[in-house]
Write an enzyme that holds these catalytic residues in place. Sequence first.
Site, PDB file in Angstrom:
ATOM      1  N   GLU A  93     -16.198  23.946  14.318  1.00 38.37           N
ATOM      2  CA  GLU A  93     -15.665  25.101  13.612  1.00 38.37           C
ATOM      3  C   GLU A  93     -16.696  26.218  13.496  1.00 38.37           C
ATOM      4  O   GLU A  93     -17.902  25.986  13.531  1.00 38.37           O
ATOM      5  CB  GLU A  93     -15.103  24.708  12.248  1.00 38.37           C
ATOM      6  N   CYS A 106     -20.746  32.543  11.924  1.00 40.44           N
ATOM      7  CA  CYS A 106     -21.474  31.309  11.609  1.00 40.44           C
ATOM      8  C   CYS A 106     -21.052  30.265  12.635  1.00 40.44           C
ATOM      9  O   CYS A 106     -19.864  29.974  12.777  1.00 40.44           O
ATOM     10  CB  CYS A 106     -21.104  30.855  10.199  1.00 40.44           C
ATOM     11  N   CYS A 113     -23.083  15.519  12.709  1.00 40.39           N
ATOM     12  CA  CYS A 113     -24.486  15.677  12.317  1.00 40.39           C
ATOM     13  C   CYS A 113     -25.013  14.320  11.877  1.00 40.39           C
ATOM     14  O   CYS A 113     -24.259  13.513  11.334  1.00 40.39           O
ATOM     15  CB  CYS A 113     -24.568  16.664  11.143  1.00 40.39           C
ATOM     16  N   CYS A 117     -26.977  14.492   4.690  1.00 42.07           N
ATOM     17  CA  CYS A 117     -27.117  15.106   3.362  1.00 42.07           C
ATOM     18  C   CYS A 117     -25.918  14.694   2.494  1.00 42.07           C
ATOM     19  O   CYS A 117     -24.774  14.731   2.942  1.00 42.07           O
ATOM     20  CB  CYS A 117     -27.198  16.629   3.471  1.00 42.07           C
ATOM     21  N   CYS A 120     -22.804  17.113   1.888  1.00 42.02           N
ATOM     22  CA  CYS A 120     -22.298  17.860   3.047  1.00 42.02           C
ATOM     23  C   CYS A 120     -21.139  17.158   3.733  1.00 42.02           C
ATOM     24  O   CYS A 120     -21.219  15.960   4.041  1.00 42.02           O
ATOM     25  CB  CYS A 120     -23.437  18.078   4.039  1.00 42.02           C
ATOM     26  N   GLU A 161     -27.474  20.114  13.032  1.00 41.17           N
ATOM     27  CA  GLU A 161     -28.844  20.490  12.705  1.00 41.17           C
ATOM     28  C   GLU A 161     -29.463  21.102  13.972  1.00 41.17           C
ATOM     29  O   GLU A 161     -29.743  20.374  14.934  1.00 41.17           O
ATOM     30  CB  GLU A 161     -29.608  19.232  12.237  1.00 41.17           C
ATOM     31  N   CYS A 334     -18.328  24.421   4.207  1.00 38.31           N
ATOM     32  CA  CYS A 334     -18.918  23.832   5.407  1.00 38.31           C
ATOM     33  C   CYS A 334     -18.184  22.597   5.907  1.00 38.31           C
ATOM     34  O   CYS A 334     -18.082  21.600   5.198  1.00 38.31           O
ATOM     35  CB  CYS A 334     -20.356  23.439   5.090  1.00 38.31           C
TER      36      CYS A 334
HETATM   37  N1  SAH Z   1     -28.342  21.372   9.306  1.00 38.62           N
HETATM   38  C1  SAH Z   1     -28.698  22.670   8.849  1.00 38.62           C
HETATM   39  C2  SAH Z   1     -27.606  23.699   8.945  1.00 38.62           C
HETATM   40  C3  SAH Z   1     -26.208  23.323   8.561  1.00 38.62           C
HETATM   41  S1  SAH Z   1     -25.633  23.462   6.921  1.00 38.62           S
HETATM   42  C4  SAH Z   1     -29.277  22.607   7.461  1.00 38.62           C
HETATM   43  O1  SAH Z   1     -29.307  21.536   6.882  1.00 38.62           O
HETATM   44  O2  SAH Z   1     -29.763  23.619   6.963  1.00 38.62           O
HETATM   45  C5  SAH Z   1     -25.910  25.074   6.305  1.00 38.62           C
HETATM   46  C6  SAH Z   1     -26.255  25.067   4.824  1.00 38.62           C
HETATM   47  O3  SAH Z   1     -25.171  24.651   4.004  1.00 38.62           O
HETATM   48  C7  SAH Z   1     -27.407  24.136   4.502  1.00 38.62           C
HETATM   49  O4  SAH Z   1     -28.270  24.746   3.586  1.00 38.62           O
HETATM   50  C8  SAH Z   1     -26.687  22.978   3.853  1.00 38.62           C
HETATM   51  O5  SAH Z   1     -27.551  22.205   3.068  1.00 38.62           O
HETATM   52  C9  SAH Z   1     -25.621  23.690   3.074  1.00 38.62           C
HETATM   53  N2  SAH Z   1     -24.500  22.859   2.639  1.00 38.62           N
HETATM   54  C10 SAH Z   1     -23.970  21.777   3.238  1.00 38.62           C
HETATM   55  N3  SAH Z   1     -22.953  21.278   2.520  1.00 38.62           N
HETATM   56  C11 SAH Z   1     -22.821  22.075   1.458  1.00 38.62           C
HETATM   57  C12 SAH Z   1     -21.926  22.082   0.350  1.00 38.62           C
HETATM   58  N4  SAH Z   1     -20.980  21.168   0.195  1.00 38.62           N
HETATM   59  N5  SAH Z   1     -22.093  23.074  -0.563  1.00 38.62           N
HETATM   60  C13 SAH Z   1     -23.049  24.018  -0.417  1.00 38.62           C
HETATM   61  N6  SAH Z   1     -23.896  24.061   0.590  1.00 38.62           N
HETATM   62  C14 SAH Z   1     -23.803  23.092   1.526  1.00 38.62           C
END
Ligand code: SAH
Length: 349
Positions: A93, A106, A113, A117, A120, A161, A334
């Site tokens: 997406e 974006c 991934c 996290c 996420c 990532e 996200c």
């Molecule tokens: N893998 C990369 C980029 C992808 S996510 C990274 O970790 O930075 C882009 C951003 O959205 C990251 O800062 C991630 O931590 C954040 N993110 C992911 N899930 C989220 C959520 N449920 N609420 C808010 N931010 C989120």
Amino acid sequence: MEKADIKSFYNNELEELLITLGEKPFRARQIYSWLHVKHATSFEQMTDLSKKLKEILIDRCSITVLRQERLQCSKADGTRKYLFALEDGNMVESVWMKYRHGNSVCISSQAGCRMGCRFCASALGGLVRNLTAGEMLEQVYRIQEDTGERVSHVVVMGTGEPLDNYDNFLRFVRLLSDKKGANISQRNITASTCGIVPNIRRLAEEKLQITLALSLHAPSQEKRLSLMPVAKKYDIQEVLGACRDYFASTGRRITFEYSLMGGVNDSGEDARQLARLLKGMNCHVNLIPVNPVDERDYRQPSPQRVSNFKNNLEKYGINVTIRREMGRDIDGACGQLRKRYLKREAGIL
Ligand code: SAH
């Protein structure tokens, strides 16, 4: 023989290819422009190439094209969320956002991934595969074709990532910012990473002008570890050291992303600790009230608590903004659209 993915080629690699095919190298420029400026989807469209050359190219090369599977448009702010099918059927997406300063896209850098996290949505199914540079570019090109408007900014903050897909990501940045191609200034490209230290250091050496956004989300190693498994491998101090060095070698100020989760990392003490951690760094903190994900029970702090957190940081002299939420009415969060699609396919929804 597997066909070469021609959209991922640099211009000089295209020239070499044409020479090996017994063609004049200047043809490369024409093909490159068809791919990266006119966004051609087939060799047949390349009307200034000979029939013979087109046949050879069709035989040897493929052009990556993404198929628009779904589109959701926000009535509130015009945000457009795309679900694209890759050629092997995987889904990614991408999001288009309209700002005063221009149009921003974006993109995703991987299908799925493996960073895991806790908050996420993209972590839930694990990594499926890396995207090629061509597949990353295509997200920008298809959206530009669909909206008919120029894209001025690109953020690599979708699923995946980027520093876990380093070579393709770097190629993507170079192709996207090439003056003879999409010509998006590196200063308008931001890549977000969870903090893969060796690759932040490698990236610093490439001397790019892109902005690095670092997903911090916690003011201490202990708290970060409870949210982001990657912290097991790279300690918070190591990550900050790599960020300082990135700034020293590129002159580009780091953005720290801090997703605020009620009762987890949003207290006054968290703000104080964070300010101490970042003291003296030339940086910027972006606060993002967490986007709630069904499978997780993290919740957004109240607007009052978010603004207290911001004020607290400012009191300590930290540069900070609260990210404006876009597309809340359309699975703006996200990885939500892709996740919903995958669940529907599996018969869960
Ligand atoms: N893998 C990369 C980029 C992808 S996510 C990274 O970790 O930075 C882009 C951003 O959205 C990251 O800062 C991630 O931590 C954040 N993110 C992911 N899930 C989220 C959520 N449920 N609420 C808010 N931010 C989120």
